[in-house]
Design a protein around this motif. Structure first.
Motif, PDB file in Angstrom:
ATOM      1  N   ARG A   1      51.439  65.339  30.341  1.00 43.51           N
ATOM      2  CA  ARG A   1      51.545  64.151  29.419  1.00 43.51           C
ATOM      3  C   ARG A   1      49.926  65.453  29.378  1.00 43.51           C
ATOM      4  O   ARG A   1      49.675  65.265  27.587  1.00 43.51           O
ATOM      5  N   ARG A   2      49.075  65.791  29.988  1.00 33.94           N
ATOM      6  CA  ARG A   2      48.196  66.558  29.687  1.00 33.94           C
ATOM      7  C   ARG A   2      48.825  68.043  28.306  1.00 33.94           C
ATOM      8  O   ARG A   2      47.817  68.317  27.732  1.00 33.94           O
ATOM      9  N   LEU A   3      49.552  68.754  28.431  1.00 30.11           N
ATOM     10  CA  LEU A   3      50.312  69.427  27.627  1.00 30.11           C
ATOM     11  C   LEU A   3      50.183  69.242  26.651  1.00 30.11           C
ATOM     12  O   LEU A   3      50.024  69.698  25.431  1.00 30.11           O
ATOM     13  N   ARG A   4      50.792  67.841  26.239  1.00 31.32           N
ATOM     14  CA  ARG A   4      51.568  66.993  25.169  1.00 31.32           C
ATOM     15  C   ARG A   4      50.098  66.957  24.064  1.00 31.32           C
ATOM     16  O   ARG A   4      49.502  66.871  22.979  1.00 31.32           O
ATOM     17  N   ARG A   5      48.326  66.874  24.765  1.00 31.96           N
ATOM     18  CA  ARG A   5      47.401  66.402  23.922  1.00 31.96           C
ATOM     19  C   ARG A   5      46.880  67.500  23.910  1.00 31.96           C
ATOM     20  O   ARG A   5      46.165  67.273  22.568  1.00 31.96           O
ATOM     21  N   HIS A   6      47.061  68.832  24.747  1.00 29.00           N
ATOM     22  CA  HIS A   6      46.619  69.910  24.459  1.00 29.00           C
ATOM     23  C   HIS A   6      46.901  70.244  22.855  1.00 29.00           C
ATOM     24  O   HIS A   6      46.362  70.790  22.036  1.00 29.00           O
ATOM     25  N   ALA A   7      48.660  70.026  23.233  1.00 27.49           N
ATOM     26  CA  ALA A   7      49.529  70.327  21.645  1.00 27.49           C
ATOM     27  C   ALA A   7      48.916  70.072  20.469  1.00 27.49           C
ATOM     28  O   ALA A   7      48.426  70.732  19.373  1.00 27.49           O
ATOM     29  N   GLU A   8      47.810  68.931  20.916  1.00 29.92           N
ATOM     30  CA  GLU A   8      47.730  68.194  19.579  1.00 29.92           C
ATOM     31  C   GLU A   8      46.555  68.695  18.520  1.00 29.92           C
ATOM     32  O   GLU A   8      46.191  69.234  17.541  1.00 29.92           O
ATOM     33  N   THR A   9      45.555  69.983  20.216  1.00 33.38           N
ATOM     34  CA  THR A   9      44.289  70.472  19.539  1.00 33.38           C
ATOM     35  C   THR A   9      45.092  72.174  18.764  1.00 33.38           C
ATOM     36  O   THR A   9      44.159  72.594  17.825  1.00 33.38           O
ATOM     37  N   ILE A  10      46.367  72.115  18.680  1.00 35.72           N
ATOM     38  CA  ILE A  10      46.833  73.854  18.597  1.00 35.72           C
ATOM     39  C   ILE A  10      47.257  73.379  16.638  1.00 35.72           C
ATOM     40  O   ILE A  10      48.466  73.044  16.167  1.00 35.72           O
ATOM     41  N   PRO A  11      46.997  73.692  16.161  1.00 26.83           N
ATOM     42  CA  PRO A  11      47.397  73.713  14.956  1.00 26.83           C
ATOM     43  C   PRO A  11      48.240  74.657  14.089  1.00 26.83           C
ATOM     44  O   PRO A  11      49.458  73.464  13.387  1.00 26.83           O
ATOM     45  N   GLY A  12      48.891  75.413  14.627  1.00 21.92           N
ATOM     46  CA  GLY A  12      50.297  76.435  14.298  1.00 21.92           C
ATOM     47  C   GLY A  12      51.296  76.042  14.726  1.00 21.92           C
ATOM     48  O   GLY A  12      50.932  74.715  15.614  1.00 21.92           O
ATOM     49  N   ARG A  13      52.537  76.857  14.687  1.00 22.27           N
ATOM     50  CA  ARG A  13      53.580  76.337  14.575  1.00 22.27           C
ATOM     51  C   ARG A  13      54.172  76.365  16.528  1.00 22.27           C
ATOM     52  O   ARG A  13      55.010  75.780  17.416  1.00 22.27           O
ATOM     53  N   GLU A  14      53.092  77.007  17.188  1.00 27.43           N
ATOM     54  CA  GLU A  14      53.085  77.003  18.821  1.00 27.43           C
ATOM     55  C   GLU A  14      52.747  75.615  19.425  1.00 27.43           C
ATOM     56  O   GLU A  14      53.449  74.785  20.404  1.00 27.43           O
ATOM     57  N   GLN A  15      51.998  74.350  18.526  1.00 23.61           N
ATOM     58  CA  GLN A  15      52.027  73.347  18.932  1.00 23.61           C
ATOM     59  C   GLN A  15      53.665  72.683  19.126  1.00 23.61           C
ATOM     60  O   GLN A  15      53.754  71.914  20.229  1.00 23.61           O
ATOM     61  N   MET A  16      54.686  72.841  18.485  1.00 24.87           N
ATOM     62  CA  MET A  16      56.206  72.610  18.902  1.00 24.87           C
ATOM     63  C   MET A  16      56.599  73.011  20.104  1.00 24.87           C
ATOM     64  O   MET A  16      56.969  72.692  21.366  1.00 24.87           O
ATOM     65  N   ALA A  17      55.828  74.331  19.992  1.00 22.88           N
ATOM     66  CA  ALA A  17      56.565  74.864  21.704  1.00 22.88           C
ATOM     67  C   ALA A  17      55.680  74.375  22.925  1.00 22.88           C
ATOM     68  O   ALA A  17      56.360  74.391  24.109  1.00 22.88           O
ATOM     69  N   ILE A  18      54.693  74.451  23.135  1.00 20.72           N
ATOM     70  CA  ILE A  18      53.924  73.073  23.971  1.00 20.72           C
ATOM     71  C   ILE A  18      54.353  72.085  24.150  1.00 20.72           C
ATOM     72  O   ILE A  18      55.043  71.701  25.200  1.00 20.72           O
ATOM     73  N   GLU A  19      54.842  71.709  22.786  1.00 20.89           N
ATOM     74  CA  GLU A  19      55.902  70.376  23.668  1.00 20.89           C
ATOM     75  C   GLU A  19      56.691  70.612  24.281  1.00 20.89           C
ATOM     76  O   GLU A  19      57.185  69.759  24.863  1.00 20.89           O
ATOM     77  N   GLY A  20      57.634  71.564  23.369  1.00 21.48           N
ATOM     78  CA  GLY A  20      59.192  71.791  24.098  1.00 21.48           C
ATOM     79  C   GLY A  20      58.473  72.406  25.885  1.00 21.48           C
ATOM     80  O   GLY A  20      59.888  72.009  26.569  1.00 21.48           O
ATOM     81  N   PHE A  21      57.708  72.791  25.643  1.00 19.90           N
ATOM     82  CA  PHE A  21      57.408  72.916  27.688  1.00 19.90           C
ATOM     83  C   PHE A  21      57.448  71.392  28.154  1.00 19.90           C
ATOM     84  O   PHE A  21      56.823  71.403  29.928  1.00 19.90           O
ATOM     85  N   ALA A  22      56.515  71.205  27.474  1.00 21.07           N
ATOM     86  CA  ALA A  22      56.085  69.819  27.801  1.00 21.07           C
ATOM     87  C   ALA A  22      57.641  68.651  28.075  1.00 21.07           C
ATOM     88  O   ALA A  22      57.141  69.045  29.876  1.00 21.07           O
ATOM     89  N   ALA A  23      57.926  68.784  27.701  1.00 21.15           N
ATOM     90  CA  ALA A  23      59.346  68.437  27.674  1.00 21.15           C
ATOM     91  C   ALA A  23      60.099  69.034  28.648  1.00 21.15           C
ATOM     92  O   ALA A  23      61.387  68.212  29.467  1.00 21.15           O
ATOM     93  N   ALA A  24      60.230  70.600  28.714  1.00 23.04           N
ATOM     94  CA  ALA A  24      61.193  70.844  30.167  1.00 23.04           C
ATOM     95  C   ALA A  24      60.301  70.962  31.546  1.00 23.04           C
ATOM     96  O   ALA A  24      61.354  70.274  32.840  1.00 23.04           O
ATOM     97  N   LEU A  25      59.250  70.089  31.620  1.00 17.89           N
ATOM     98  CA  LEU A  25      58.501  70.044  32.269  1.00 17.89           C
ATOM     99  C   LEU A  25      59.538  68.781  33.614  1.00 17.89           C
ATOM    100  O   LEU A  25      59.802  68.916  34.567  1.00 17.89           O
ATOM    101  N   GLU A  26      59.356  67.945  32.298  1.00 18.21           N
ATOM    102  CA  GLU A  26      59.499  66.358  32.748  1.00 18.21           C
ATOM    103  C   GLU A  26      61.256  66.575  33.314  1.00 18.21           C
ATOM    104  O   GLU A  26      61.763  65.549  33.471  1.00 18.21           O
ATOM    105  N   SER A  27      62.407  67.860  32.991  1.00 16.62           N
ATOM    106  CA  SER A  27      63.227  67.753  33.590  1.00 16.62           C
ATOM    107  C   SER A  27      63.518  67.522  34.929  1.00 16.62           C
ATOM    108  O   SER A  27      64.792  66.820  35.132  1.00 16.62           O
ATOM    109  N   ILE A  28      62.067  67.391  35.577  1.00 17.09           N
ATOM    110  CA  ILE A  28      63.004  68.001  36.631  1.00 17.09           C
ATOM    111  C   ILE A  28      62.397  66.067  37.689  1.00 17.09           C
ATOM    112  O   ILE A  28      63.561  65.716  38.107  1.00 17.09           O
ATOM    113  N   PRO A  29      61.474  65.637  37.303  1.00 21.85           N
ATOM    114  CA  PRO A  29      61.501  63.872  37.461  1.00 21.85           C
ATOM    115  C   PRO A  29      63.041  63.643  36.931  1.00 21.85           C
ATOM    116  O   PRO A  29      63.653  62.590  37.296  1.00 21.85           O
TER     117      PRO A  29
END
Ligand code: ADP
Ligand code: MG
Length: 524
Positions: free
Chosen positions: A406-434
């Motif tokens: 949840r925190r990373l998705r909020r953070h991603a919004e503040t990143i203008p470049g394509r890295e934003q998509m990677a941060i979202e990908g990272f967030a989604a990966a963390l959700e694999s545990i639950p």
């Protein structure tokens, strides 16, 4: 290098480059993660590993599955070493590390397919590090005795039955508390194939699989002084061998008498220093045994160095080299020394005065049960020791991962470049545990993920998570599902590093022949 030249250099290798290489590597990681994902969490299933010679092993431990599997793929091998590093450093969280790495890679591949360059993805993943670190610090709560125990208990979820978990958690928690050092090595584990796991015990000292050197020596039921000898009590070798010309029986007698007197002298100095027990790394002369017994000194010989070190920790002794020069601060203190026959084998139990060295004796009826209990105990002890070093707890049951996402998705919004998509990908990966925790419990992973996410937002708390035992979304602290901060932090950092290093490979070269054999040797 011109193309032709390059091709010649790579002759004899199979080459996969660019996206194909990444695809291949991700496939390796996913295959590996699939082999262990069903063991994750309290409802995780066991794996039956069968070896080539028909031997078998049943385990719920991710790292054990990986280490026993025959894996050739290079990325998969790299992942195994990441999970081994997790095992070495924090002992727990090995399955999570592998699952997370694979998930990070799958999400990366998806982005590559959408046209994002692996370098950008790696940089986006890197940007998550500080956010994760900071958020973990905010979520964590200090551990106390009760919650530390809960955390040890959580690490055993899914390993054996509840009775086994309670017993192992109690032993690991008490051992770590007793040594207080946070060092797993300060707890020795001894497995005994007899009795049941409930008969396992914690000994505030050390168990040697040997008996005293002489039957007439008295064991010690009361506290006393112990000397640890980094050497032995042996007859002194004559300085110059050749100068010893023994010509008649009288001379032999005189020589022997001198030797005996020498031994007696050393035993007298032990007595003068009020030593009740001596433990020697080397031998103790037969002739000295009755002398020691007569002096009321209990003696053990040929004790291995690791055991000597542990005995020092348990008694506060410092090994000495020379009996004739005993300093009081080198002398250790024991609480008692007794012998017991286990399984028909003599064992000596030294109870120390200091608790820096303890022994856990795990008992069980079969080797297989004992081995699995031993592995589970290792995880539990690792957790207990982590908490001594850093007494900070995070919620389990996927709560931490969801809060981070949840925190990373909020953070991603503040990143203008394509890295934003990677941060979202990272967030989604963390959700694999639950997701996997729910899946392994036969629950719907998407519904549960949404439920917990909503509960966290609703309660404005990162501690809302999924209790697999009750199927409820609830406060993980209240449900006693907690984990050391260090385990989760290490797992995420390890997985991130592993994923990034795979992303940076864009060329895989497989040697077609033995790389050790130069071409010119095989030419003719
Ligand atoms: P690892 O090798 O990664 O430690 P485990 O099989 O030990 O894998 O599973 C650990 C996971 O199980 C952690 O995420 C932990 O929070 C979770 N877990 C343990 N007990 C429960 C529970 N009662 N409810 C939900 N999750 C739990
Ligand atoms: Mg675990």
């Amino acid at each position: 290098m011109v193309q032709e030249e390059q091709d010649r250099v790579l002759e004899g290798t199979e080459r996969i480059a660019g996206r194909a290489a990444l695809r291949n590597n991700v496939a390796g990681a996913v295959a590996l993660a699939n082999a262990v994902r069903s063991t994750l969490g309290p409802k995780g299933l066991d794996k039956l590993m069968v070896s080539g010679d028909g031997g078998y092993l049943v385990t719920n431990d991710g790292v054990t599955v990986l280490e026993s599997a025959r894996v050739e793929q290079p990325t998969a091998k790299m992942l195994i070493s990441t999970s081994r590093a997790q095992d070495d450093e924090v002992r727990d969280g090995t399955t999570s590390t592998v699952v997370l790495t694979a998930e990070l890679l799958v999400n990366a591949l998806e982005l590559v397919d959408r046209g994002v360059h692996p370098t950008i993805i790696a940089s986006g993943y890197r940007m998550c590090g500080p956010v994760v670190e900071q958020t973990l610090g905010e979520i964590a709560k200090p551990a106390d005795d009760g919650t530390s125990f809960d955390s040890v208990r959580t690490s055993l979820a899914g390993k054996g039955d509840a009775g086994l978990q309670d017993k192992l958690a109690e032993l690991a928690h008490n051992a770590a508390q007793a040594t207080g050092s946070g060092e797993v090595e300060h707890t020795r584990v001894l497995t005994e194939r007899s009795g049941s796991i409930k008969d396992s015990e914690l000994i505030p000292g050390i168990v040697l699989v040997k008996a005293r050197v002489h039957r007439e020596m008295e064991l010690k039921s009361e506290a006393g002084r112990i000397l640890i000898l980094d050497g032995g009590i042996e007859k002194r070798k004559p300085e110059i061998e050749t100068s010893l010309k023994i010509t008649n029986t009288g001379a032999i007698e005189a020589f022997r008498a001198r030797e005996r007197a020498g031994l007696q002298g050393r035993i007298d100095s032990l007595k003068a220093a009020n030593i009740d027990c001596i433990v020697a790394r080397d031998g103790i002369e037969e002739e000295a045994h009755p002398m020691l017994a007569a002096a009321g000194i209990l003696a053990y010989r040929r004790v291995e160095r690791p055991e000597i070190e542990h005995l020092c920790r348990a008694t506060g002794a410092r090994p000495v080299f020379d009996i004739d020069d005993i300093q009081d601060e080198d002398v250790g203190k024991f609480a008692s020394i007794r012998e017991e026959k286990w399984h028909g084998v003599e064992h000596t139990i030294f109870e120390g005065s200091q608790s820096q060295g303890v022994t856990v004796v795990l008992r069980g009826s079969t080797d297989m049960r004992l081995e699995e209990a031993g592995r589970a105990f290792n995880d539990a002890l690792g957790v207990a020791c982590q908490l001594i070093r850093e007494p900070q707890l995070l919620p389990g049951g996927g709560a931490t991962h969801i809060a981070l996402a949840r925190r990373l998705r909020r953070h991603a919004e503040t990143i203008p470049g394509r890295e934003q998509m990677a941060i979202e990908g990272f967030a989604a990966a963390l959700e694999s545990i639950p997701r996997i925790l729910a899946e392994n419990a036969g629950m719907n992973p998407i519904d549960e993920l949404l439920r917990v996410t909503a509960a966290q937002a609703d309660a404005d708390s990162a501690w809302q998570g999924l209790d697999i035992n009750t199927g409820q979304t609830t406060d993980m602290g209240k449900a006693s599902i907690v984990e050391p901060l260090s385990v989760t932090r290490h797992a995420i950092a390890g997985a991130t590093e592993a994923a990034i290093s795979v992303l940076r490979i864009d060329d895989v070269l497989w040697a077609k022949q033995d790389a050790q054999t130069p071409d010119w040797q095989t030419e003719d």
